[in-house]
Design a protein around this motif. Structure first.
Motif, mmCIF file in Angstrom:
data_model
loop_
_atom_site.group_PDB
_atom_site.id
_atom_site.type_symbol
_atom_site.label_atom_id
_atom_site.label_comp_id
_atom_site.label_asym_id
_atom_site.label_seq_id
_atom_site.Cartn_x
_atom_site.Cartn_y
_atom_site.Cartn_z
ATOM 1 N N ARG A 167 0.836 -1.213 0.000
ATOM 2 C CA ARG A 167 0.000 0.000 0.000
ATOM 3 C C ARG A 167 0.864 1.254 0.000
ATOM 4 N NH1 ARG A 167 -5.437 0.922 0.609
ATOM 5 N NH2 ARG A 167 -6.096 2.932 1.441
ATOM 6 N N VAL A 168 1.034 1.805 -1.198
ATOM 7 C CA VAL A 168 1.836 3.017 -1.386
ATOM 8 C C VAL A 168 1.071 3.963 -2.304
ATOM 9 C CG1 VAL A 168 3.935 3.930 -2.456
ATOM 10 C CG2 VAL A 168 4.056 1.885 -1.022
ATOM 11 N N ARG A 169 0.966 5.215 -1.905
ATOM 12 C CA ARG A 169 0.445 6.264 -2.788
ATOM 13 C C ARG A 169 1.615 7.180 -3.107
ATOM 14 N NH1 ARG A 169 -4.629 5.295 -0.233
ATOM 15 N NH2 ARG A 169 -5.900 4.251 -1.795
ATOM 16 N N PRO A 170 2.249 7.005 -4.263
ATOM 17 C CA PRO A 170 3.504 7.703 -4.567
ATOM 18 C C PRO A 170 3.275 9.177 -4.892
ATOM 19 C CG PRO A 170 2.785 6.466 -6.478
ATOM 20 C CD PRO A 170 1.829 6.122 -5.367
ATOM 21 N N LYS A 177 1.729 12.333 -10.251
ATOM 22 C CA LYS A 177 0.478 12.661 -10.928
ATOM 23 C C LYS A 177 -0.595 13.120 -9.940
ATOM 24 C CE LYS A 177 1.625 9.930 -14.996
ATOM 25 N NZ LYS A 177 1.829 11.106 -15.866
ATOM 26 N N SER A 178 -1.827 12.648 -10.081
ATOM 27 C CA SER A 178 -2.939 13.181 -9.285
ATOM 28 C C SER A 178 -2.902 12.763 -7.828
ATOM 29 C CB SER A 178 -4.275 12.756 -9.906
ATOM 30 O OG SER A 178 -4.455 13.345 -11.177
ATOM 31 N N TYR A 179 -2.033 11.816 -7.474
ATOM 32 C CA TYR A 179 -1.921 11.467 -6.055
ATOM 33 C C TYR A 179 -1.579 12.699 -5.210
ATOM 34 C CZ TYR A 179 -2.045 6.367 -6.718
ATOM 35 O OH TYR A 179 -2.430 5.075 -7.004
ATOM 36 N N ASP A 228 11.600 -3.870 -2.718
ATOM 37 C CA ASP A 228 11.856 -4.032 -4.143
ATOM 38 C C ASP A 228 10.739 -3.478 -5.020
ATOM 39 O OD1 ASP A 228 14.330 -6.037 -4.141
ATOM 40 O OD2 ASP A 228 12.932 -6.689 -2.598
ATOM 41 N N MET A 229 9.478 -3.698 -4.606
ATOM 42 C CA MET A 229 8.336 -3.298 -5.414
ATOM 43 C C MET A 229 7.255 -2.728 -4.498
ATOM 44 S SD MET A 229 8.132 -6.610 -7.982
ATOM 45 C CE MET A 229 7.268 -5.753 -9.309
ATOM 46 N N ALA A 230 6.327 -1.985 -5.105
ATOM 47 C CA ALA A 230 5.253 -1.386 -4.313
ATOM 48 C C ALA A 230 3.955 -1.450 -5.094
ATOM 49 C CB ALA A 230 5.587 0.058 -3.957
ATOM 50 N N PHE A 258 2.299 -7.591 4.128
ATOM 51 C CA PHE A 258 3.017 -6.410 4.607
ATOM 52 C C PHE A 258 2.683 -5.188 3.761
ATOM 53 C CE2 PHE A 258 6.640 -3.626 3.682
ATOM 54 C CZ PHE A 258 6.901 -3.109 4.943
ATOM 55 N N GLY A 259 2.551 -4.047 4.424
ATOM 56 C CA GLY A 259 2.400 -2.776 3.723
ATOM 57 C C GLY A 259 2.762 -1.636 4.664
ATOM 58 N N THR A 260 3.096 -0.497 4.095
ATOM 59 C CA THR A 260 3.480 0.631 4.932
ATOM 60 C C THR A 260 2.349 1.634 5.126
ATOM 61 O OG1 THR A 260 4.374 1.865 3.044
ATOM 62 C CG2 THR A 260 5.905 0.468 4.298
ATOM 63 N N GLY A 261 1.654 1.977 4.036
ATOM 64 C CA GLY A 261 0.705 3.087 4.119
ATOM 65 C C GLY A 261 1.369 4.412 3.775
ATOM 66 N N TYR A 262 2.543 4.377 3.112
ATOM 67 C CA TYR A 262 3.192 5.578 2.606
ATOM 68 C C TYR A 262 2.159 6.394 1.834
ATOM 69 C CZ TYR A 262 6.487 8.300 -0.278
ATOM 70 O OH TYR A 262 7.181 9.309 -0.920
ATOM 71 N N PRO A 263 2.059 7.715 2.030
ATOM 72 C CA PRO A 263 3.046 8.652 2.565
ATOM 73 C C PRO A 263 2.981 8.884 4.077
ATOM 74 C CG PRO A 263 1.203 9.893 1.679
ATOM 75 C CD PRO A 263 0.921 8.436 1.405
ATOM 76 N N PHE A 264 2.062 8.257 4.796
ATOM 77 C CA PHE A 264 1.991 8.496 6.236
ATOM 78 C C PHE A 264 3.119 7.804 6.995
ATOM 79 C CE2 PHE A 264 -2.687 8.552 5.081
ATOM 80 C CZ PHE A 264 -2.745 9.927 4.997
ATOM 81 N N ILE A 265 3.572 6.665 6.475
ATOM 82 C CA ILE A 265 4.584 5.862 7.156
ATOM 83 C C ILE A 265 5.825 5.760 6.280
ATOM 84 C CG2 ILE A 265 5.078 3.658 8.269
ATOM 85 C CD1 ILE A 265 2.710 5.046 9.532
#
Length: 279
Positions: A6-9, A12-14, A58-60, A237-244
């Protein structure tokens, strides 16, 4: 290998979504005793990948969002992201308020006939909030089940205007009504941790991905307890980026008591199986 589910990079519109408003990003990060990473502050994709490298990721997986409340990104932009950055894996976002025909068209174009690997829904975050088991969503679930497509359902945390929208009964009912459908529970049913773990025990097609609610949150240790048994092949596993930030998330995850002998499952094998990735 590590795949972050779980990544919102910062692409673009993110960056126009509420989660990239500086006051929102840091206030949410504060909830988890985290500091937002430099790549988020600078809106810098190159720096984000460097932070992933430092963490050993490695990947998201980036899950699309269609929400008039939280912001949206067209699925066409997610396609552009995954084509430009092969380390990114895209999930098509659907608006739960769309008519079935619109949702099916998006699935056909961007998943079945496109490069995206699954479907993402956030029913409680729709303009007109819906519970996960709302009958109006059942044709979409059936379509995904018929085409063997995984569905990522945000069923925890800030899902909906009140806690009833994340109650495990709703997503558990979907899993039971569509036993051939692979369901990834993003936000992991938090804060209903014991209840969602029992639902997962009863529903072998439910995967648990708490992402940011894994870190420094009361009750999150119960996910680690379940990793030794019922979640061995269904915890992600996931981070929740951009919060984490990536590195603190990986370091903390490895210290939480998750079953060491199944760590590869949690870090990449389980999500790779869901998305049919050749890794």
């Amino acid at each position: 290998m590590i795949i972050d589910c779980r990544v919102r990079p910062p692409m673009k519109s993110y960056v126009n979504m509420n989660l990239y408003r500086e006051c929102v990003t840091q206030s949410w990060a504060d909830n988890f005793c985290m500091k937002i990473p430099p790549s988020v502050v600078k809106r810098d994709p190159k720096l984000m990948f460097e932070e992933m490298d430092e963490a050993g990721i490695d990947m998201a997986v980036t899950t699309g969002r269609q929400s008039r409340i939280h912001g949206s990104i067209p699925n066409s932009e997610i396609v552009e992201i995954v084509k430009q950055y092969p380390r990114m894996i895209g999930i098509a976002g659907l608006d739960a308020n769309w008519p079935t025909s619109r949702a099916v068209d998006e699935i056909d174009e961007f998943v079945i006939n496109g490069p995206l690997k699954g479907v993402g829904l956030e029913p409680g975050a729709a303009e007109f909030p819906m519970h996960t088991d709302d009958p109006r969503l059942y044709p979409v679930y059936q379509y995904c089940s018929d085409h063997d497509l995984p569905v990522f359902i945000m069923a925890g945390g800030g899902q909906g205007p009140d806690l009833t929208y994340s109650m495990p009964d709703h997503i558990g009912r979907v899993c039971r009504d569509f036993p051939k459908l692979t369901v990834v529970n993003t936000h992991g049913g938090y804060p209903w941790v014991p209840q969602i773990l029992f639902q997962a025990m009863m529903c072998p097609n439910m995967y648990i991905a708490p992402d940011m609610y894994t870190y420094n949150m009361p009750g999150a240790e119960q996910y680690a307890v379940a990793s030794h048994g019922i979640l061995r092949e269904r915890f992600i596993f996931g981070t929740g980026y951009p919060f984490i930030p990536f590195k603190p998330a990986v370091e903390l995850f490895k210290k939480m008591g998750f079953a060491e002998e199944y760590m590869d499952n949690f870090l990449y094998k389980n999500i790779a199986r869901v998305l049919k990735l050749d890794v």
